[in-house]
Each structure stands twice: as C-alpha cells, then as structure tokens.
Design a protein around this motif. Structure first.
Motif, PDB file in Angstrom:
ATOM      1  N   GLU A  22      -2.780  -2.804  -6.399  1.00  0.00           N
ATOM      2  CA  GLU A  22      -3.187  -1.938  -5.278  1.00  0.00           C
ATOM      3  C   GLU A  22      -3.474  -0.529  -5.777  1.00  0.00           C
ATOM      4  O   GLU A  22      -4.451   0.099  -5.343  1.00  0.00           O
ATOM      5  CB  GLU A  22      -2.107  -1.925  -4.198  1.00  0.00           C
ATOM      6  CG  GLU A  22      -2.437  -1.052  -3.009  1.00  0.00           C
ATOM      7  CD  GLU A  22      -3.691  -1.475  -2.258  1.00  0.00           C
ATOM      8  OE1 GLU A  22      -4.378  -0.594  -1.696  1.00  0.00           O
ATOM      9  OE2 GLU A  22      -4.011  -2.685  -2.226  1.00  0.00           O
ATOM     10  N   GLU A  55       0.831  -1.207   0.000  1.00  0.00           N
ATOM     11  CA  GLU A  55       0.000   0.000   0.000  1.00  0.00           C
ATOM     12  C   GLU A  55       0.867   1.259   0.000  1.00  0.00           C
ATOM     13  O   GLU A  55       0.550   2.235  -0.689  1.00  0.00           O
ATOM     14  CB  GLU A  55      -0.949   0.001   1.205  1.00  0.00           C
ATOM     15  CG  GLU A  55      -1.997  -1.082   1.163  1.00  0.00           C
ATOM     16  CD  GLU A  55      -1.499  -2.461   1.625  1.00  0.00           C
ATOM     17  OE1 GLU A  55      -2.255  -3.426   1.444  1.00  0.00           O
ATOM     18  OE2 GLU A  55      -0.369  -2.578   2.142  1.00  0.00           O
ATOM     19  N   SER A 103       1.979  -6.403  -7.901  1.00  0.00           N
ATOM     20  CA  SER A 103       1.158  -6.240  -6.692  1.00  0.00           C
ATOM     21  C   SER A 103       0.874  -4.767  -6.422  1.00  0.00           C
ATOM     22  O   SER A 103      -0.242  -4.393  -6.060  1.00  0.00           O
ATOM     23  CB  SER A 103       1.870  -6.861  -5.484  1.00  0.00           C
ATOM     24  OG  SER A 103       2.001  -8.246  -5.660  1.00  0.00           O
ATOM     25  N   ALA A 113       2.193   1.778  -3.403  1.00  0.00           N
ATOM     26  CA  ALA A 113       1.139   2.291  -4.274  1.00  0.00           C
ATOM     27  C   ALA A 113       0.907   3.781  -4.027  1.00  0.00           C
ATOM     28  O   ALA A 113       0.754   4.559  -4.978  1.00  0.00           O
ATOM     29  CB  ALA A 113      -0.155   1.500  -4.071  1.00  0.00           C
TER      30      ALA A 113
END
Length: 123
Positions: free
Chosen positions: A82, A50, A78, A53
């Motif tokens: 996200e 996160e 990944s 991101a």
C-alpha cells in the motif's frame, strides 16, 4: 541503503532485531512499532492497511528517511504494498515476506484478539 522493516499484525519491531543487527553496519536499518503494537504506548491499533501505510509514511518523513527498501512481513507486507502504491517516491524496492494478495480476518477472530490484547482472554 535505507531499510525500513515492517512487522506483522500483533508483532513488534523486535521481530527484526537479528536482521537489524546484521545490517546496521552497512545500511541505515530501521524498524518501528505501529500504534497498538510493541512499545507504541497504546493498545489501540489503526483501522485499515491504508491507515498503517499513512502512519508509516509519516514516520519516514519525521525520521527524514530517504527512499527506502521496505521489508514487510505478513501484514507488514500488505502495508509495504500500500505504501508503494500511495507513496511511490518513498519506496526504492519491496521485500515481501509471508505475504498474501489479500488479508481477510473473520470478525470472530478479531474479537478474540481484541480480548487477548485487553487481557480479558488468554493467548
């Protein structure tokens, strides 16, 4: 078309050098080094997918990127997922390379790579 390339854990923007060279003539192709990677200027990475991101979204805003096709490899895939979930308006499409539904790194493996990063252990 805006293209944003995201490298994998331990990688850097150079991973995409050839692709960028091939695509730049017709597209706005960009790759970045996340904190703790490549030429970012630090050895400390971020604490979660996160956080990567969020960092990527901030980079895209600072670079005034329009909604982009986000190309991610491994951990970059990944992060791309996200980013698409958290900031759907900034992602036009996803290209996921070497992607996994879930990443899990045992604590022992993280410790080994931390020692390699700090130069206290061989690769």
């Amino acid at each position: 078309q805006a293209l944003l390339f995201l490298h994998g854990a331990g990688g850097n923007a150079g991973h995409w050098r050839r692709a960028l060279g091939l695509l730049r003539a017709r597209h706005s192709a960009v790759a970045l080094d996340w904190p703790g990677h490549g030429r970012s200027g630090s050895t400390e990475g971020l604490g979660s997918i996160e956080a990567y991101a969020d960092f990527t979204a901030a980079f895209a805003r600072a670079a005034s990127l329009p909604p982009a096709v986000v190309v991610g490899s491994c951990m970059g895939a990944s992060v791309a997922l996200e980013l698409a979930i958290a900031q759907p308006a900034s992602v036009r499409a996803l290209v996921l390379v070497n992607a996994a539904a879930r990443l899990h790194f045992p604590a022992a493996a993280v410790d080994v790579w931390r020692e390699v990063t700090y130069g206290r252990a061989p690769q």
